[in-house]
Design a protein around this motif. Structure first.
Motif, PDB file in Angstrom:
ATOM      1  N   SER A  68       0.888  -1.848  -0.473  1.00 55.64           N
ATOM      2  CA  SER A  68      -0.133   0.139   0.299  1.00 55.64           C
ATOM      3  C   SER A  68       0.885   0.975  -0.161  1.00 55.64           C
ATOM      4  O   SER A  68       0.588   2.173  -0.355  1.00 55.64           O
ATOM      5  N   ASP A  69       1.539   0.832   0.831  1.00 62.17           N
ATOM      6  CA  ASP A  69       2.860   2.244   0.957  1.00 62.17           C
ATOM      7  C   ASP A  69       3.430   2.776  -0.560  1.00 62.17           C
ATOM      8  O   ASP A  69       2.570   4.379  -1.095  1.00 62.17           O
ATOM      9  N   ILE A  70       3.217   1.896  -1.106  1.00 62.45           N
ATOM     10  CA  ILE A  70       4.558   2.660  -3.044  1.00 62.45           C
ATOM     11  C   ILE A  70       2.625   2.910  -3.281  1.00 62.45           C
ATOM     12  O   ILE A  70       3.413   4.429  -4.212  1.00 62.45           O
ATOM     13  N   LEU A  71       2.275   2.703  -3.222  1.00 57.49           N
ATOM     14  CA  LEU A  71       0.211   3.077  -3.733  1.00 57.49           C
ATOM     15  C   LEU A  71       0.314   4.188  -3.517  1.00 57.49           C
ATOM     16  O   LEU A  71       0.024   5.267  -4.327  1.00 57.49           O
ATOM     17  N   GLY A  72       0.869   4.794  -2.003  1.00 56.96           N
ATOM     18  CA  GLY A  72       0.044   6.066  -2.173  1.00 56.96           C
ATOM     19  C   GLY A  72       1.009   6.991  -2.529  1.00 56.96           C
ATOM     20  O   GLY A  72       0.870   8.231  -2.675  1.00 56.96           O
ATOM     21  N   GLU A  73       2.780   6.562  -2.499  1.00 52.39           N
ATOM     22  CA  GLU A  73       3.469   7.440  -3.101  1.00 52.39           C
ATOM     23  C   GLU A  73       3.351   7.695  -4.674  1.00 52.39           C
ATOM     24  O   GLU A  73       3.189   8.881  -4.952  1.00 52.39           O
ATOM     25  N   LEU A  74       3.771   6.674  -5.080  1.00 52.75           N
ATOM     26  CA  LEU A  74       2.715   6.532  -6.852  1.00 52.75           C
ATOM     27  C   LEU A  74       1.815   7.913  -7.148  1.00 52.75           C
ATOM     28  O   LEU A  74       1.859   8.326  -7.937  1.00 52.75           O
ATOM     29  N   SER A  75       0.416   7.620  -6.079  1.00 53.22           N
ATOM     30  CA  SER A  75      -0.373   8.873  -5.849  1.00 53.22           C
ATOM     31  C   SER A  75      -0.384   9.996  -6.674  1.00 53.22           C
ATOM     32  O   SER A  75      -1.031  10.890  -6.831  1.00 53.22           O
ATOM     33  N   GLY A  76       0.778  10.633  -5.842  1.00 51.89           N
ATOM     34  CA  GLY A  76       1.566  11.760  -5.999  1.00 51.89           C
ATOM     35  C   GLY A  76       1.088  12.259  -7.803  1.00 51.89           C
ATOM     36  O   GLY A  76       1.377  13.294  -8.327  1.00 51.89           O
TER      37      GLY A  76
END
Lengths: 352, 66, 267
Positions: free
Chosen positions: A291-299
């Protein structure tokens, strides 16, 4: 020198288990994982291990429970309908903190479905298909080689956390053949030894060991659950695995796992050759979910496109990771249908 | 002379020991134990130490001495 | 039963520090393998008896430190609280599958499963039949009281025709509810099953006979002869709706006429 041999995913999975020191296998025939059962029958004989063709999936998972209770590295495998039958046993394994590896070579469902590849068991695998509050690490290989390496790793993870670990593959990965580098010596060195003072070995020179999940005293079960949740929390932190490329320079991020990820990767590359900035995020651990990488990428990514061989299950975890900061689209095929590169490319072009 | 000891606190009052004693030396106590049950009680007398009472006791609370 | 000249070894005595003259004369007490705690069973329940007989057998055979028990789901679900050796739980009916896994991994261990009639003869029918048929070298102690005690006295596969239970309020009706299951006789035809005996615990004589049967079954395993099972007819006064003494009489006069006591199969 690395030796390469051609083998199918089911066989590779079995060899990964053998290299990890698995010396107990119980299973029941079901397509498309039969090669694995057959392979283990042969290899357990060769390695002095135990092979049992059980009378049912229920018996198989509970034989694995018994082998694990006695301290052995144990595995069972099946395909979707059979994995449904094993859910009770998986809940007991998690509750009793017993290590074991369960392989699901998924097929089309629901019901008897068909024997074609599918990914419709994602919810069952990652959200706890059995009863009660529990989790298990779920690893999704995307190649025959990973069928071997992730299965190998699964045994260490199972022992490390005293928890069941699932390999979530599909019929395509199980049946197809690819060259695999066999590095037995490296495997041997990496294999860790875990002490199991909790195992039932007879109480010589120590107090009796009890394996139980029934806790009737007031508050005892809640305490046990808290302990389990603390452990699941440690797994969440330490065991996230994924693969991502071109993430700094992409507008459309495909998210797919297993064999679906390979098709999605090809589609993303094709889109890139056409000037669309597409890339792929491939979760390898489905639980814990990256989930964390998705959070980063969503920016930075405008659009996520989740591709699954299901009606859309992992897409829910992607949405939770993105938290509304970007658009999340979905493309899926069901009932044994496999998305083609063309179909995915069309979807990418429509979003671009 | 043989004798038995019944753990009257743990006795649940099934009285299988009473029917099993060939000498009829066990009776129902007049007093209640903590469970609210009248436990079995050894009356004393010509106990042979045959152990039938202890063998049938489901709760394993009879000791036999000889 | 201990002979009078034997040294006492029970925890019970150690704790209570009985004086020497008494100690020398103690001829019957709790076996070493049985924990000195109160059991949760109802008055007159057969489970406690069978628990004790298993412990006596284990002590007499000197196998406590290599025994691994598998407890069932049912009234005996917390048997591990009463036994002082290694024990695991198992899912309902899967007890023989778990025992199989343990024994195959540790052939040198003495592995037994303890099951009730619901566990063994209903939900676990497939497991018990196939475990016996594979000739697994384990011992099964099957306690048959003809009723589901733990859940409130529902009909079991072994409930007799006409017997009133929570789910057969007018008595077991063979047309509606099917027939009482004689699983021991069914298992007799399996080549893998080597020792099968049915006993009862309704009188001291029958308790002693049960003890001999359990010991024979464990010895069968120790001698590597294969699968052994003892079915023990036991009282459930609570859900038979009668006193423990009447329950014992019921086994003698009624239950054991349908489920005959004796050796069904011996290698």
């Amino acid at each position: 020198m690395k030796k390469k041999i051609l083998m199918c995913g089911n066989d590779a999975c079995g060899e990964g288990a053998v290299l990890a020191g698995c010396r107990f296998y119980a299973g029941y025939p079901i397509t498309p994982q039969n090669e694995l059962t057959s392979y283990m029958s042969k290899r357990m004989n060769q390695t002095g291990g135990v092979f049992i063709q059980s009378e049912s999936e229920l018996a198989a998972i509970n034989m694995v429970f018994g082998a694990s209770v006695a301290g052995a590295r144990a595995m069972t495998s099946s395909s979707s309908p059979g994995i449904s039958l094993k859910q009770e046993g998986i809940s007991y394994l998690a509750a009793c903190e017993l290590p074991a590896v369960i392989v699901n070579v998924q097929r089309g469902g629901p019901g008897l479905g068909n024997i074609a590849p599918a990914q419709g068991d994602y919810f069952q695998a990652t959200k706890g298909g059995g009863h009660g509050d529990y989790n298990m690490i779920v690893l999704a290989p995307a190649s025959v080689e990973e069928m071997m390496t992730l299965t190998y790793e699964a045994f260490d993870l199972a022992d490390k956390y005293r928890n069941p670990v699932m390999i979530l593959a599909d019929g395509l990965l199980g049946q197809m053949m690819e060259p695999v580098s066999v590095r037995s010596s490296e495997f041997g060195v990496r294999s860790k030894k875990y002490e199991k003072p909790w195992a039932l070995t007879g109480c010589r020179g120590r107090k009796p060991n009890i394996i139980r999940s029934l806790l009737l005293a007031e508050g005892a079960l809640e305490e046990h659950n808290k302990k389990l949740q603390e452990k699941f929390g440690r797994m969440r932190k330490a065991e996230v695995r994924y693969e991502v490329s071109n993430e700094k320079d992409s507008d459309i991020m495909l998210v797919a796992y297993g064999s679906c990820a390979r098709i999605a990767r090809a589609a993303a590359e094709k889109a890139r050759s056409k000037g669309i900035k597409a890339a792929l995020l491939r979760p390898i651990s489905l639980w814990p979910f990256p989930s964390d990488i998705l959070g980063e990428l969503s920016g930075q990514v405008k659009n996520f496109l989740v591709v699954e061989m299901s009606a859309g299950q992992m897409v829910e975890d992607v949405r939770l990771g993105v938290e509304g900061r970007a658009k999340v689209d979905f493309y899926g095929r069901m009932g044994g249908g496999i998305p083609t590169g063309e179909e995915i490319l069309n979807k990418i072009e429509a979003l671009a | 002379m043989a004798k038995i000891k019944i753990d009257e606190i743990r006795c649940k009052g099934c009285y299988l020991c009473i029917t099993s004693c060939p000498q009829g030396l066990i009776k129902v106590s007049d007093r209640l134990n903590i469970k609210g049950t009248k436990p079995a009680r050894f009356k004393g007398g010509k106990c042979t130490g045959c152990s039938m009472c202890a063998i049938i006791c489901p709760d394993c609370i009879i000791q036999v001495y000889r | 039963m201990r002979k009078s000249n034997q040294k006492p070894v029970t925890r019970n005595q150690k704790k209570k520090k009985i004086n020497k003259s008494q100690v020398e004369n103690l001829i019957f007490s709790r076996p070493r393998s049985m924990r000195d705690v109160e059991m949760h069973y109802c008055a007159g329940c057969g489970h406690g008896l069978v628990h004790r007989l298993i412990c006596e057998t284990i002590d007499e055979l000197g196998i406590r430190e290599r025994t691994i028990g598998v407890a069932p789901v049912g009234c005996a679900v917390i048997a591990y609280d009463y036994w002082d050796f290694d024990v695991t739980e198992a899912a309902h009916g899967r007890t023989p599958a778990v025992a199989t896994g343990i024994k195959r991994v540790r052939p040198e261990s003495i592995v037994f499963s303890y099951q009730g009639d619901g566990d063994l003869a209903a939900i676990g029918t497939a497991e018990i039949i196939h475990t016996a048929n594979r000739g697994e070298n384990i011992t099964v102690i099957f306690v048959n009281n003809g009723v589901y005690g733990m859940t409130g006295g529902q009909m079991a596969p072994t409930t007799l025709a006409g017997q009133v239970t929570d789910t057969t309020v007018e008595g077991r009706n063979l047309k509606r509810d099917g027939y009482p299951l004689k699983i021991l006789e069914m298992m007799a035809v399996l080549p893998g099953a080597k020792y099968l005996e049915r006993t009862s615990v309704h009188s001291p004589q029958e308790v002693l006979r049960t003890k001999r049967a359990i010991k024979k079954a464990f010895q069968t395993q120790i001698d590597n002869r294969g699968f052994s099972m003892v079915e023990v007819l036991a009282m459930c006064p609570t859900y038979w709706g009668m006193s423990p003494i009447k329950s014992a009489d019921r086994i003698k006069n009624e239950v054991s006429t349908f489920y005959p006591i004796g050796v069904v199969k011996s290698y």
